[in-house]
Write an enzyme that holds these catalytic residues in place. Structure first.
Site, short mmCIF file in Angstrom:
data_model
loop_
_atom_site.label_atom_id
_atom_site.label_comp_id
_atom_site.label_asym_id
_atom_site.label_seq_id
_atom_site.Cartn_x
_atom_site.Cartn_y
_atom_site.Cartn_z
N CYS A 135 0.84 -1.20 0.00
CA CYS A 135 0.00 0.00 0.00
C CYS A 135 0.87 1.25 0.00
O CYS A 135 0.62 2.20 -0.75
CB CYS A 135 -0.93 -0.01 1.21
N CYS B 174 -6.18 -3.21 7.35
CA CYS B 174 -7.34 -2.32 7.25
C CYS B 174 -8.54 -2.95 6.58
O CYS B 174 -9.68 -2.69 6.95
CB CYS B 174 -6.95 -1.01 6.56
#
Length: 384
Positions: free
Chosen positions: A123, A220
């Site tokens: 990410c 997440c």
């Protein structure tokens, strides 16, 4: 330099620019948590031209196929509220498709391939420090700041990446793939803090609504830690059962899908009652087999790496060997090793002391054995 010349040289502001904070635009990547909120608040109070940006990356409802289960919306709300409290503009960018293609899909496919991925690194590498950084440039920002616990220091030749002052909060393992070009543009204002308590104290000083917000613990897009369920939703049929075998190929039992297992795992194998404790030592997704063995079979001395990001002063391939320290898991301390380049992007690491549970898909991060500098790292794979 004469004193007269020195007096004409503009002093650098806290972000390293020779101009007043009011003339320095900084984009702050805001997750909605206390760390990035404190960064934004501190810079705003110093007089910088702060622009907050939050990325809409995922929807827990989509990830888990449950309607109304979105927690990402709460984080966006928290980031927007901090911006309102501190009086700077805030934007939300929809990057869900990018995030899915660059991070979530690879996460699922890595597990299907018998690896143990680290999506937070991907990410940072493919979304936050790529697309978001480009957005910051489009906004004509002088730099982009984040709430990561890591330090950027100016060395004799260029900007260097260093571990955070607080070893318990250091995030260098997750930022090894930061390129030199990105490092030149990035700022990490929290890296010098001695503890998270200092961050929360700053949040309280600014009266931020997120001052007591708990730290996020899970990946997440896997809010309850059940990554296997997410993978099965994304890749139907991923949980096909198979055999658990020992290192000689003797069948010891059955498993409920290779995606449920990682190298070094002992619990949850369902093969109790044996004289010697057994651990997962290898995954064979093609044969749908989980191979187990004694603890000593987990010891690894040679680690093949690819996709190397090198932050040293001299080219990686300029030397046959580099004495370094490495981390092969985020929770482990650096260990002495020798880095042997094969090319500018591939190498082999020899661990001077064998490590257990070295898994394909994890990162191997390079550290100065005598200091705090990070020299980059690479991705562990099975080798040719």
């Amino acid at each position: 330099m004469t004193s007269a010349t020195a007096s004409l040289t503009p002093a650098l502001n806290s972000l390293g620019f020779a101009k007043p904070p009011s003339e320095t635009r900084v984009v702050v990547a805001m997750s909605g948590g206390v760390d990035s909120s404190v960064v934004a608040a501190e810079l705003a109070c110093e007089g910088y031209d702060v622009v907050g940006v939050t990325l809409q990356l995922y929807d827990h409802g989509a990830a888990l196929a449950k309607k109304g289960a979105c927690c990402a919306g709460r984080d966006i709300h928290d980031a927007r509220r901090v911006a309102e409290e501190m009086g700077f503009p805030h934007y939300v960018l929809d990057y869900e498709n990018t995030f899915r293609e660059a991070v979530i899909d690879e996460f699922a496919d890595s597990y299907l391939g018998g690896a143990t991925p680290v999506p937070c690194i991907r990410c940072n590498e493919r979304v936050k420090f790529k697309d978001l950084l480009e957005t910051a440039r489009d906004l004509e920002a002088d730099c982009m700041a984040t709430g990561h616990y890591i330090q950027r220091k100016m060395g004799p030749a260029k900007a260097e990446l260093h571990s955070a002052a607080d070893a318990n909060r250091d995030q260098s393992y997750f930022l090894f793939s930061t390129t030199q070009e990105q490092l030149d543009y990035l700022r990490f204002p929290l890296g010098h803090l001695a503890s998270k308590a200092e961050t929360r104290a700053l949040a309280a000083k600014h009266g931020l609504s997120v001052a007591d917000k708990p730290d996020s613990q899970d990946i997440c897009f896997v809010p309850n830690g059940d990554y296997a369920s997410v993978i099965e939703k994304l890749r139907p049929g991923a949980g096909e059962p198979g055999e658990i075998v020992d290192m000689d190929g003797t069948v010891l039992g059955a498993h409920r899908g290779v995606i449920h297992y990682t190298i070094g795992q002992r619990r949850g194998l369902g093969i109790g009652g044996l004289e010697t404790p057994l651990y997962v030592v290898k995954l064979d997704p093609d044969a749908r087999r989980v191979i187990v063995g004694p603890k000593e079979a987990l010891s690894t001395r040679h680690v093949p790496l690819r996709e190397i990001n090198w932050l040293g002063d001299a080219p990686l391939s300029s030397r046959a060997e580099w004495p370094i320290a490495v981390k092969v898991r985020s929770t482990r301390p650096p260990r002495d090793a020798i880095l042997r380049p094969i090319s500018d992007t591939e190498a082999t690491v020899e661990l001077l002391t064998p490590e257990e549970g070295v898994s394909p898909g994890q990162a191997c991060v390079f550290y100065d054995p005598d200091g705090t500098r990070i020299f980059g790292g690479g991705w562990i794979w099975r080798g040719a």
